[in-house]
Each structure stands twice: as structure tokens, then as C-alpha cells.
Design a protein around this motif. Sequence first.
Motif, PDB file in Angstrom:
ATOM      1  N   ASP A  45      -9.273 -46.311 -20.662  1.00 40.30           N
ATOM      2  CA  ASP A  45      -9.751 -46.429 -22.044  1.00 40.30           C
ATOM      3  C   ASP A  45      -8.615 -46.257 -23.048  1.00 40.30           C
ATOM      4  O   ASP A  45      -8.523 -46.988 -24.027  1.00 40.30           O
ATOM      5  CB  ASP A  45     -10.862 -45.402 -22.333  1.00 40.30           C
ATOM      6  N   VAL A  46      -7.747 -45.287 -22.793  1.00 45.15           N
ATOM      7  CA  VAL A  46      -6.595 -45.057 -23.674  1.00 45.15           C
ATOM      8  C   VAL A  46      -5.691 -46.280 -23.663  1.00 45.15           C
ATOM      9  O   VAL A  46      -5.237 -46.746 -24.706  1.00 45.15           O
ATOM     10  CB  VAL A  46      -5.810 -43.791 -23.247  1.00 45.15           C
ATOM     11  N   TYR A  47      -5.452 -46.834 -22.472  1.00 47.11           N
ATOM     12  CA  TYR A  47      -4.597 -48.010 -22.358  1.00 47.11           C
ATOM     13  C   TYR A  47      -5.178 -49.188 -23.130  1.00 47.11           C
ATOM     14  O   TYR A  47      -4.482 -49.840 -23.908  1.00 47.11           O
ATOM     15  CB  TYR A  47      -4.383 -48.390 -20.889  1.00 47.11           C
ATOM     16  N   LEU A  48      -6.453 -49.475 -22.934  1.00 43.65           N
ATOM     17  CA  LEU A  48      -7.072 -50.619 -23.610  1.00 43.65           C
ATOM     18  C   LEU A  48      -7.124 -50.426 -25.119  1.00 43.65           C
ATOM     19  O   LEU A  48      -6.882 -51.372 -25.873  1.00 43.65           O
ATOM     20  CB  LEU A  48      -8.466 -50.890 -23.043  1.00 43.65           C
ATOM     21  N   ASN A  49      -7.398 -49.219 -25.575  1.00 43.66           N
ATOM     22  CA  ASN A  49      -7.395 -48.956 -27.027  1.00 43.66           C
ATOM     23  C   ASN A  49      -6.000 -49.135 -27.605  1.00 43.66           C
ATOM     24  O   ASN A  49      -5.834 -49.708 -28.684  1.00 43.66           O
ATOM     25  CB  ASN A  49      -7.934 -47.558 -27.330  1.00 43.66           C
ATOM     26  N   SER A  50      -4.992 -48.666 -26.893  1.00 39.53           N
ATOM     27  CA  SER A  50      -3.603 -48.837 -27.343  1.00 39.53           C
ATOM     28  C   SER A  50      -3.230 -50.317 -27.360  1.00 39.53           C
ATOM     29  O   SER A  50      -2.612 -50.800 -28.311  1.00 39.53           O
ATOM     30  CB  SER A  50      -2.644 -48.086 -26.422  1.00 39.53           C
ATOM     31  N   LEU A  51      -3.610 -51.034 -26.323  1.00 41.88           N
ATOM     32  CA  LEU A  51      -3.319 -52.463 -26.236  1.00 41.88           C
ATOM     33  C   LEU A  51      -3.967 -53.217 -27.400  1.00 41.88           C
ATOM     34  O   LEU A  51      -3.343 -54.092 -28.015  1.00 41.88           O
ATOM     35  CB  LEU A  51      -3.806 -53.021 -24.894  1.00 41.88           C
ATOM     36  N   LYS A  52      -5.188 -52.879 -27.738  1.00 43.22           N
ATOM     37  CA  LYS A  52      -5.886 -53.533 -28.850  1.00 43.22           C
ATOM     38  C   LYS A  52      -5.178 -53.261 -30.183  1.00 43.22           C
ATOM     39  O   LYS A  52      -5.048 -54.162 -31.011  1.00 43.22           O
ATOM     40  CB  LYS A  52      -7.338 -53.075 -28.916  1.00 43.22           C
ATOM     41  N   LYS A  53      -4.728 -52.033 -30.391  1.00 41.37           N
ATOM     42  CA  LYS A  53      -4.007 -51.704 -31.632  1.00 41.37           C
ATOM     43  C   LYS A  53      -2.711 -52.509 -31.730  1.00 41.37           C
ATOM     44  O   LYS A  53      -2.373 -53.035 -32.787  1.00 41.37           O
ATOM     45  CB  LYS A  53      -3.712 -50.208 -31.703  1.00 41.37           C
ATOM     46  N   LEU A  54      -1.985 -52.587 -30.634  1.00 42.86           N
ATOM     47  CA  LEU A  54      -0.738 -53.358 -30.611  1.00 42.86           C
ATOM     48  C   LEU A  54      -1.019 -54.846 -30.817  1.00 42.86           C
ATOM     49  O   LEU A  54      -0.287 -55.545 -31.522  1.00 42.86           O
ATOM     50  CB  LEU A  54      -0.004 -53.136 -29.284  1.00 42.86           C
ATOM     51  N   TRP A  55      -2.109 -55.337 -30.239  1.00 43.47           N
ATOM     52  CA  TRP A  55      -2.476 -56.751 -30.358  1.00 43.47           C
ATOM     53  C   TRP A  55      -2.824 -57.111 -31.804  1.00 43.47           C
ATOM     54  O   TRP A  55      -2.491 -58.188 -32.272  1.00 43.47           O
ATOM     55  CB  TRP A  55      -3.634 -57.080 -29.423  1.00 43.47           C
TER      56      TRP A  55
END
Length: 174
Positions: A45-55
Amino acid sequence: LTVKIFLKEANEQLVSDALETTLNEMGICSVETVILSFKPVSDEDVYLNSLKKLWKVLESLVGKGLVYTLGVCDLNINHLQTLYEWAEIKPIINQMNLANCCVIPPEMSQYAQNKEIQLLTHSDPVEILSDEALQELLVSKFAVQWVSRYSVLIKCRGIIKSKGFAVKAKNSKK
């Protein structure tokens, strides 16, 4: 012209900083493709949330006309599907490391084909420039924040015209 940004932390400002520095160093105003390489963390979940912010930052760079297309690096099928379904600007590339993947899983291949995502390979290390390697080059204590690698190809011929790196490090002395 493709720029691959290797991030060491999920800091949105670093994405813009990496691209803008690379553009300035090359004396250009835009690139065709940016590929984001961001090391997964164990908490999905942390990874996907971080990825979305970067995206979101990458999408804003497309909106500003600095980038035309976006790609990712080393996403598994679940991460790629989640990002693709969520993103306003869809990834058109998923680079996969040859060290981890000799055969592309059939579900990844089918999904990419259905969504018109190019599956490309790379042999980059997970950490393109470690803090230790940087220490060997510098006298002070520095920590790598990001590395971007660019390559300029002659269109329709696949010949590399030029390539290079840009690096941002911060002084880690306390």
C-alpha cells in the motif's frame, strides 16, 4: 530522447528536479519519454501510494509540455494494472530487468498487449549509484537523491547518438 529517472526516495519534488536539471544540462526544452525507476518497498500500500504521488508529478510535466510519454520500470502485473487503471496519463512502457525476468509472465504479456504497453528489457542495477560509490568520488559525506540517465536515438534507426547521466546528491553531514 528518453530520460530514465532513478529515485531513491518517494519525494515528488525530486522528480521535477531530476527532469529539469537534465533538460538544462542538455540545453533542450522537452523529451519524448520519461521512465520512472522507483525501488519497491515491502509494504504494498505504501509503495502504490508513493508511486501514485510520483506519477501525478510526471503527469503535470506532460501537461507543461516537458514530456510527451511516460513509462515505468520493474512493475509487476498487479502494480502495473493498479497504476494503469488509476492514472490519467497511462504508462506506455514497462521496462523489466533481465536479471529478474528471463521469460515475461503470460499474464503480463497479455495485459501489456491489450493496453498497448511496450514491455522492454534493461540490465540496470537496482541502485544505479550507491551512497558508498559516491563517497569514493567525493571527500564529504553525500547521499544520492536521484540519478537520471538520458539517451538520444536517431529516429527510425535505433542508433544511439549520445547518452549521459545527471546526479543530485545532498550533504549528509550532521
